[in-house]
Design a protein around this motif. Structure first.
Motif, PDB file in Angstrom:
ATOM      1  N   ALA A 265       0.831  -1.206   0.000  1.00 32.04           N
ATOM      2  CA  ALA A 265       0.000   0.000   0.000  1.00 32.04           C
ATOM      3  C   ALA A 265       0.867   1.257   0.000  1.00 32.04           C
ATOM      4  O   ALA A 265       0.562   2.234  -0.696  1.00 32.04           O
ATOM      5  N   TRP A 266       1.948   1.237   0.787  1.00 31.43           N
ATOM      6  CA  TRP A 266       2.858   2.396   0.817  1.00 31.43           C
ATOM      7  C   TRP A 266       3.513   2.605  -0.544  1.00 31.43           C
ATOM      8  O   TRP A 266       3.643   3.727  -1.006  1.00 31.43           O
ATOM      9  N   ARG A 267       3.934   1.511  -1.171  1.00 31.38           N
ATOM     10  CA  ARG A 267       4.557   1.626  -2.492  1.00 31.38           C
ATOM     11  C   ARG A 267       3.556   2.180  -3.509  1.00 31.38           C
ATOM     12  O   ARG A 267       3.894   3.041  -4.319  1.00 31.38           O
ATOM     13  N   ASP A 268       2.334   1.675  -3.457  1.00 30.74           N
ATOM     14  CA  ASP A 268       1.310   2.149  -4.380  1.00 30.74           C
ATOM     15  C   ASP A 268       1.004   3.633  -4.165  1.00 30.74           C
ATOM     16  O   ASP A 268       0.626   4.337  -5.111  1.00 30.74           O
ATOM     17  N   ALA A 269       1.158   4.092  -2.912  1.00 31.65           N
ATOM     18  CA  ALA A 269       0.900   5.502  -2.592  1.00 31.65           C
ATOM     19  C   ALA A 269       2.077   6.400  -2.950  1.00 31.65           C
ATOM     20  O   ALA A 269       1.990   7.620  -2.784  1.00 31.65           O
ATOM     21  N   GLY A 270       3.174   5.790  -3.407  1.00 31.88           N
ATOM     22  CA  GLY A 270       4.327   6.579  -3.828  1.00 31.88           C
ATOM     23  C   GLY A 270       5.272   6.971  -2.712  1.00 31.88           C
ATOM     24  O   GLY A 270       6.142   7.832  -2.919  1.00 31.88           O
ATOM     25  N   LEU A 271       5.142   6.361  -1.535  1.00 34.11           N
ATOM     26  CA  LEU A 271       6.060   6.698  -0.443  1.00 34.11           C
ATOM     27  C   LEU A 271       7.452   6.145  -0.737  1.00 34.11           C
ATOM     28  O   LEU A 271       7.585   5.044  -1.292  1.00 34.11           O
ATOM     29  N   PRO A 272       8.506   6.862  -0.338  1.00 30.28           N
ATOM     30  CA  PRO A 272       9.882   6.483  -0.701  1.00 30.28           C
ATOM     31  C   PRO A 272      10.452   5.400   0.209  1.00 30.28           C
ATOM     32  O   PRO A 272      11.439   5.606   0.918  1.00 30.28           O
ATOM     33  N   LEU A 273       9.844   4.228   0.196  1.00 33.89           N
ATOM     34  CA  LEU A 273      10.287   3.113   1.030  1.00 33.89           C
ATOM     35  C   LEU A 273      10.741   1.966   0.137  1.00 33.89           C
ATOM     36  O   LEU A 273      10.017   1.572  -0.772  1.00 33.89           O
ATOM     37  N   GLN A 274      11.923   1.440   0.424  1.00 33.01           N
ATOM     38  CA  GLN A 274      12.463   0.370  -0.404  1.00 33.01           C
ATOM     39  C   GLN A 274      12.202  -1.022   0.167  1.00 33.01           C
ATOM     40  O   GLN A 274      12.005  -1.974  -0.578  1.00 33.01           O
TER      41      GLN A 274
ATOM     42  N   PRO B 231       8.587   4.036  17.574  1.00 36.25           N
ATOM     43  CA  PRO B 231       7.648   3.188  16.838  1.00 36.25           C
ATOM     44  C   PRO B 231       6.327   3.923  16.609  1.00 36.25           C
ATOM     45  O   PRO B 231       5.852   4.656  17.486  1.00 36.25           O
ATOM     46  N   ALA B 232       5.764   3.747  15.427  1.00 34.71           N
ATOM     47  CA  ALA B 232       4.547   4.480  15.071  1.00 34.71           C
ATOM     48  C   ALA B 232       3.611   3.598  14.273  1.00 34.71           C
ATOM     49  O   ALA B 232       4.041   2.644  13.620  1.00 34.71           O
ATOM     50  N   ALA B 233       2.335   3.910  14.332  1.00 31.92           N
ATOM     51  CA  ALA B 233       1.339   3.198  13.539  1.00 31.92           C
ATOM     52  C   ALA B 233       1.473   3.588  12.074  1.00 31.92           C
ATOM     53  O   ALA B 233       2.077   4.607  11.738  1.00 31.92           O
ATOM     54  N   ALA B 234       0.878   2.777  11.211  1.00 29.66           N
ATOM     55  CA  ALA B 234       1.045   2.966   9.766  1.00 29.66           C
ATOM     56  C   ALA B 234       0.576   4.342   9.308  1.00 29.66           C
ATOM     57  O   ALA B 234       1.233   4.991   8.483  1.00 29.66           O
ATOM     58  N   ASP B 235      -0.557   4.826   9.832  1.00 26.02           N
ATOM     59  CA  ASP B 235      -1.047   6.125   9.367  1.00 26.02           C
ATOM     60  C   ASP B 235      -0.128   7.254   9.791  1.00 26.02           C
ATOM     61  O   ASP B 235       0.032   8.253   9.061  1.00 26.02           O
ATOM     62  N   ALA B 236       0.522   7.123  10.958  1.00 20.60           N
ATOM     63  CA  ALA B 236       1.470   8.142  11.397  1.00 20.60           C
ATOM     64  C   ALA B 236       2.710   8.149  10.491  1.00 20.60           C
ATOM     65  O   ALA B 236       3.274   9.208  10.191  1.00 20.60           O
ATOM     66  N   ILE B 237       3.122   6.968  10.060  1.00 22.69           N
ATOM     67  CA  ILE B 237       4.267   6.875   9.154  1.00 22.69           C
ATOM     68  C   ILE B 237       3.941   7.513   7.814  1.00 22.69           C
ATOM     69  O   ILE B 237       4.773   8.203   7.210  1.00 22.69           O
ATOM     70  N   GLU B 238       2.712   7.325   7.357  1.00 25.22           N
ATOM     71  CA  GLU B 238       2.297   7.942   6.097  1.00 25.22           C
ATOM     72  C   GLU B 238       2.372   9.465   6.174  1.00 25.22           C
ATOM     73  O   GLU B 238       2.843  10.131   5.252  1.00 25.22           O
ATOM     74  N   ARG B 239       1.946  10.017   7.321  1.00 27.47           N
ATOM     75  CA  ARG B 239       2.014  11.476   7.488  1.00 27.47           C
ATOM     76  C   ARG B 239       3.479  11.943   7.558  1.00 27.47           C
ATOM     77  O   ARG B 239       3.828  13.009   7.058  1.00 27.47           O
TER      78      ARG B 239
ATOM     79  N   LEU C 153       6.099  10.605   6.078  1.00 30.90           N
ATOM     80  CA  LEU C 153       6.835  10.469   4.819  1.00 30.90           C
ATOM     81  C   LEU C 153       6.108  11.054   3.609  1.00 30.90           C
ATOM     82  O   LEU C 153       6.687  11.082   2.524  1.00 30.90           O
ATOM     83  N   ALA C 154       4.887  11.504   3.815  1.00 31.78           N
ATOM     84  CA  ALA C 154       4.129  12.032   2.669  1.00 31.78           C
ATOM     85  C   ALA C 154       4.824  13.248   2.081  1.00 31.78           C
ATOM     86  O   ALA C 154       5.385  14.066   2.807  1.00 31.78           O
ATOM     87  N   PRO C 155       4.849  13.371   0.738  1.00 33.20           N
ATOM     88  CA  PRO C 155       5.466  14.540   0.100  1.00 33.20           C
ATOM     89  C   PRO C 155       4.823  15.839   0.568  1.00 33.20           C
ATOM     90  O   PRO C 155       3.602  15.906   0.773  1.00 33.20           O
ATOM     91  N   ARG C 156       5.672  16.834   0.798  1.00 28.13           N
ATOM     92  CA  ARG C 156       5.170  18.137   1.286  1.00 28.13           C
ATOM     93  C   ARG C 156       5.228  19.149   0.153  1.00 28.13           C
ATOM     94  O   ARG C 156       6.047  19.089  -0.692  1.00 28.13           O
TER      95      ARG C 156
END
Length: 220
Positions: free
Chosen positions: A47-56, A207-215, A217-220
């Motif tokens: 899901a993170w990859r599909d959202a374009g987050l920079p995670l390898q 440590p953080a929940a998935a939605d917190a990680i999305e916020r 790493l989300a592009p600004r």
């Protein structure tokens, strides 16, 4: 990213893994728990990859029971197929002590996993009793320096010497390095000077929940 398991108990609150993982291992429940963790982490990474987050990669720890299971390779393949995550985006971590119990068998299992494109890491490195003659033959990609050594640098001369030795050995074997448990800028600066370029710990994020990680790493 590394998947971390916590138990939110209705009466006891947040239970740390040091309390419930040994019981899960002893009872055999660690196998369905471990499979759920692997599937959940892979689904989230997709899901993170599909959202374009920079995670390898997302790292998932294997328990001793999972690692010894004869169908481990098939289980991992099924999870990757089900979640649609490419193998190159998954890192599986095994502890040094787990591997050294039966090093030849462990090497065969790791070779099969690595052949699929998965990244293999040795977790908590330096705390077990590994034989260097076996270590050089293990099909691994990354050594993770245990936080018990990181905690003392740069003040503790023994920890400094141990980390320098691990870094030198990893470079000689052409292995990647990750330092665990970095909590302050002095530790980070020391590790960077010594040639360890990747780290994890509270200095970067708790440590953080998935939605917190999305916020985060989300592009600004």
């Amino acid at each position: 990213m590394e998947a971390l398991l916590r138990w939110r108990h209705p009466e006891h609150g947040l239970v740390p893994p040091s309390r419930f993982i040994p019981l899960a291992e002893e009872s055999g429940l660690i196998e369905p728990i471990g499979e759920w963790v692997l599937r959940t982490a892979c689904r989230q990474m997709r899901a993170w990859r599909d959202a374009g987050l920079p995670l390898q990669r997302v790292a998932v720890n294997l328990s001793a029971r999972q690692f010894r299971h004869p169908d481990l390779l098939q289980h991992v393949a099924d999870v990757l197929d089900e979640t649609g995550l490419a193998a190159r985006h998954l890192e599986l971590e095994v502890t040094e002590s787990m591997v050294m119990q039966h090093p030849e068998d462990a090497a065969a299992v790791l070779a099969q996993l690595k052949a699929t494109g998965i990244t293999i890491a040795i977790d908590d490195f330096g705390t077990g009793y590994s034989s260097l003659s076996y270590l050089k033959r293990l099909p691994i990609d990354i050594l993770k320096i245990d936080q018990s050594f990181v905690r003392g640098v740069p003040q503790d001369a023994d920890d400094v010497a141990i980390i320098r030795a691990i870094i030198a050995m990893a470079k000689s074997l052409k292995l990647g390095l990750i330092a665990e448990g970095i909590e302050d800028a002095d530790q980070r600066a020391f590790l960077e000077r010594e040639g360890c370029e990747v780290g994890q710990g509270y200095l970067f994020s708790r440590p953080a929940a998935a939605d917190a990680i999305e916020r985060l790493l989300a592009p600004r």
